[in-house]
Structures are given as structure tokens and as C-alpha cells.
Design a protein around this motif. Structure first.
Motif, short mmCIF file in Angstrom:
data_model
loop_
_atom_site.label_atom_id
_atom_site.label_comp_id
_atom_site.label_asym_id
_atom_site.label_seq_id
_atom_site.Cartn_x
_atom_site.Cartn_y
_atom_site.Cartn_z
N GLU A 191 20.72 64.48 124.17
CA GLU A 191 20.76 63.40 125.15
C GLU A 191 22.06 62.59 125.11
N VAL A 192 22.86 62.86 126.12
CA VAL A 192 24.06 62.05 126.36
C VAL A 192 23.67 61.02 127.39
N SER A 193 23.65 59.76 126.98
CA SER A 193 23.27 58.67 127.86
C SER A 193 24.53 58.06 128.48
N ILE A 194 24.50 57.91 129.79
CA ILE A 194 25.66 57.38 130.51
C ILE A 194 25.21 56.18 131.33
N LYS A 195 25.85 55.05 131.07
CA LYS A 195 25.52 53.83 131.81
C LYS A 195 26.73 53.38 132.62
N HIS A 244 30.20 52.25 131.98
CA HIS A 244 30.30 51.14 131.04
C HIS A 244 29.98 51.56 129.60
N GLU A 245 29.24 52.65 129.46
CA GLU A 245 28.85 53.08 128.11
C GLU A 245 28.52 54.57 128.11
N ILE A 246 28.94 55.24 127.03
CA ILE A 246 28.56 56.63 126.79
C ILE A 246 28.01 56.70 125.37
N SER A 247 26.88 57.37 125.22
CA SER A 247 26.28 57.50 123.89
C SER A 247 25.65 58.88 123.76
N ALA A 248 25.76 59.46 122.58
CA ALA A 248 25.14 60.75 122.31
C ALA A 248 24.45 60.70 120.95
#
Length: 374
Positions: free
Chosen positions: A370-374, A278-282
Motif C-alpha cells: 500500500e502506497v498511500s498518496i495524499k 502533499h504526502e507519499i507513504s509506503a
């Protein structure tokens, strides 16, 4: 000692008040500190050891306030640019033949007096140069050394402990508590399978070392694969740095950031199984004084087989580097439940520092964490 006196004065001449007045990288002020110490006439060669090597004083008199109403005074009779060589010395009125001072000599207050000349005395201090080794004084138990397969791991980390003190017993804990003599004794390599804070102390008779601390972080995903290598100096902990749960701060030296000099970030993360995303953020760092710039843009791709990728987001950088100081920016993409097993993150490096930058034309850095994956 007389050769030291000659070389030190030559080195000190390399320091000037011009823009290139430091002859190298003044990392955390170490070169400046060396100059200040050496101008007084001595320098702590080995951190943690209570001895200072005597060099050659620059001033006729220097007074150090050592507290409790005491002063330690360095006097250099006849010192000049040419008269850099110590002919003789006295400490508190007594002849002094040692080429070093101790912390006790300084902290106790008093006067060391040097007689200077423009020709060397090849005998002064030769027989009492002092011992300068990269280890604590002999009445201190050395700290435990930690050698591991990595501070960030996916399945497990193998850890070996050692101590230079041959008869020392190493005691350790993995829950962050302080080791005691009742703690487990190290006998063979330790295998860590969950996030842990290791603390270790070496016990030798009634004495013990200072505590060694090492944090081990379990990554959610296996090591990422990279099209271009990250910096060995700014590695963030290795190829699992992007998913280790640690987030970089505005301090580029904090150890969490992964740096790429003159190249792009192009990394693939294996989620180990198909997931709905649903979401990718770096997160990226901007610190232009040290040549770290935000990427021009960040693209996210997804794949089922790790070979064929589909672009799902392209986020442009909207920060003016000339107006920014130090900041952390997250490039976030909202996705509508995309299914994938692999994620690729590509961050475009600006390549070289822009014309307005003091390092114009030099390679620019991209710092990611930090690559955050939701």
C-alpha cells in the motif's frame, strides 16, 4: 498396500531430533502432522473426505481419546523396525480387509488389531484399498469454483463460476449475503465493476454445497509498472496491489504483501491525471526469522510524462534488524504541494542476509504493501 507400508517406514526414518530433522519445509506443521498420523498407522489422504489410508503402525499400542468416554485403540502385534508389514487385521474382533479406516470407525471407539511380520502380505487390503480422490464424498455437493481475471481490478473483473456436479444450479450474491434458492442463477460470466463480496452455492436437489466466498477489490489507479518482477508466491494480488486499499499486517502470509527476493522495489504508479501531492507513504514489513528485512532506504520520484522523474524524498531506514522482531514501518514523505501525474517508488533491498543472520549470504526479501498518496 504392502508397498505403501515399506515406503512409509523408510520415510519416517528421515525424521530425526537433529537440526535437520525434518526432510523438507514443515509448512504450517503439515509434515509433522503426517508423522504423528503415520506413527499411529493411518493418514487422511484427502482433506474433506472421511477416509484415512492405513499405512504401518510404529508402536505396539496407541490409544486415542475420541470423547464421550470412548477410545479408539490401534494394536500392532509383533511390530518392529523390520516387522513393518501387515499380515492381517481385525476391527472390533471381526476380520478386516480394507486398507482404510473411516471417521465413523474412529469416532465410534473400538480396537483395530494388526498382526505384523518382516515379510509382506501381498494380498491384504489389495481388493479393498479405498477410494482417495481430491473431491468430497459423493453425498456432498462440491463447492463452487471461481475463475476471474483478478481479485483486484481497475475498470472491471470478469468472473466465471463452475461446479463439478453436472446437474447443480449455482446461485450467487454480490453484496455479501448468503445465497438462497431465490438468489440469481449463474448462467454466463459476471462482470464486476465495484468492490464486491461474491458468495456462491451449488444446489443439487435437496442438497447444497458449502459457500464459496471471493472478495473483489477496485483499485484507485491502473496497474503499476515494475522494473523488477514481484514474487509469484507473494504477489499481493497483482500489479495493483500497491494501491488496492488493503493494508498488510504483521502476518507476511496474509495475502496483501508484495515480495521481492534479492531485488529492489522499483515501481511507477500512474495517477491518470495531474494531481497536487502533499504526502507519499509506503508500508514495509520486517520479519527477520523468515528473511524479510526493511529496505535500506526508500526514494520517491515524481513525473509529468512518466519518463523523466525528479527525486522528491529519500528516507533512510533507522531500525536495527538485530533488535527488531516483527514490525510494519511506514516510510512517509511530506511534500509541499508537488504537482505530478506519475509517482515512482524505489526501495533498496539489502541484497543478502547479513553475517549475523542464520541465512547469512542468502537472498533477502523486501515486502511492501500500500502506497498511500495524499
Amino acid at each position: 498396500p504392502w508397498k505403501t507400508q515399506s515406503v512409509i517406514r523408510r520415510i519416517m526414518k528421515l525424521y530425526t531430533d537433529s537440526t535437520d530433522g525434518l526432510p523438507g519445509n514443515d509448512d504450517c506443521g503439515q509434515m509433522s502432522a503426517w508423522y504423528v498420523f503415520s506413527a499411529m498407522g493411518f493418514y487422511p489422504v484427502t482433506p474433506g473426505q472421511n477416509r484415512y489410508a492405513i499405512g504401518t503402525p510404529l508402536f505396539r499400542k496407541v490409544s486415542i481419546d475420541v470423547g464421550n468416554g470412548k477410545e479408539f485403540v490401534i494394536e500392532a502385534n509383533g511390530v518392529s523396525d523390520a516387522a513393518r508389514y501387515i499380515q492381517s487385521a481385525s476391527l472390533n474382533g471381526k476380520q478386516y480387509e480394507h486398507a482404510y479406516l473411516t471417521q465413523a470407525d474412529i469416532a465410534g471407539g473400538g480396537v483395530i488389531h494388526f498382526k505384523m511380520a518382516d515379510t509382506p502380505n501381498m494380498n491384504w487390503g489389495v481388493h479393498n484399498p479405498g477410494l482417495f480422490v481430491m473431491a468430497p464424498d459423493h453425498d456432498v455437493v462440491p463447492m463452487v469454483s471461481v475463475n476471474s481475471t483478478g481479485e483486484v481490478f481497475y475498470n472491471s473483473a470478469r468472473v466465471e463460476l463452475s461446479c463439478p456436479e453436472k446437474d447443480a444450479v449455482i446461485r450467487y450474491t454480490l453484496d455479501g449475503s448468503e445465497p438462497r434458492y431465490s438468489s440469481p442463477a449463474y448462467a454466463k460470466p459476471i462482470v464486476i465493476r465495484k468492490a464486491s463480496t461474491l458468495k456462491a452455492v451449488a444446489f443439487a436437489g435437496k442438497k447444497e454445497s458449502m459457500t464459496t466466498i471471493a472478495d473483489f477489490v477496485k483499485s484507485k489507479y491502473p496497474p503499476a509498472t515494475y522494473a523488477y518482477p514481484f514474487s509469484s508466491q507473494y504477489n499481493g494480488g497483482g500489479s495493483m496491489a500497491l494501491t488496492d486499499g488493503r493494508f498488510g499486517t504483521s502476518n507476511y502470509q496474509g495475502g496483501q504483501w508484495q515480495g521481492f527476493e534479492g531485488t529492489d522495489l522499483d515501481a511507477v504508479i500512474n495517477l491518470t491525471q495531474e494531481k497536487t501531492i502533499h504526502e507519499i507513504s509506503a508500508g514495509f514489513l520486517e520479519d527477520t526469522p523468515v528473511w524479510i528485512f526493511l529496505p535500506e532506504n526508500v526514494k520517491y520520484y515524481v513525473s509529468q510524462d512518466g519518463k523523466t522523474f525528479k527525486e522528491v524524498a529519500d528516507i533512510k531506514n533507522d531500525v536495527d534488524a538485530r533488535k527488531a522482531n516483527v514490525l510494519v514501518k511506514h516510510f512517509t514523505a511530506k511534500l509541499n504541494g508537488v504537482k505530478a501525474r506519475y509517482i515512482k517508488v524505489v526501495a533498496k533491498n539489502i541484497g543478502v542476509c547479513p553475517p549475523w543472520h542464520p541465512g547469512a549470504g542468502g537472498k533477502a526479501w523486501v515486502f511492501v504493501d500500500e502506497v498511500s498518496i495524499k
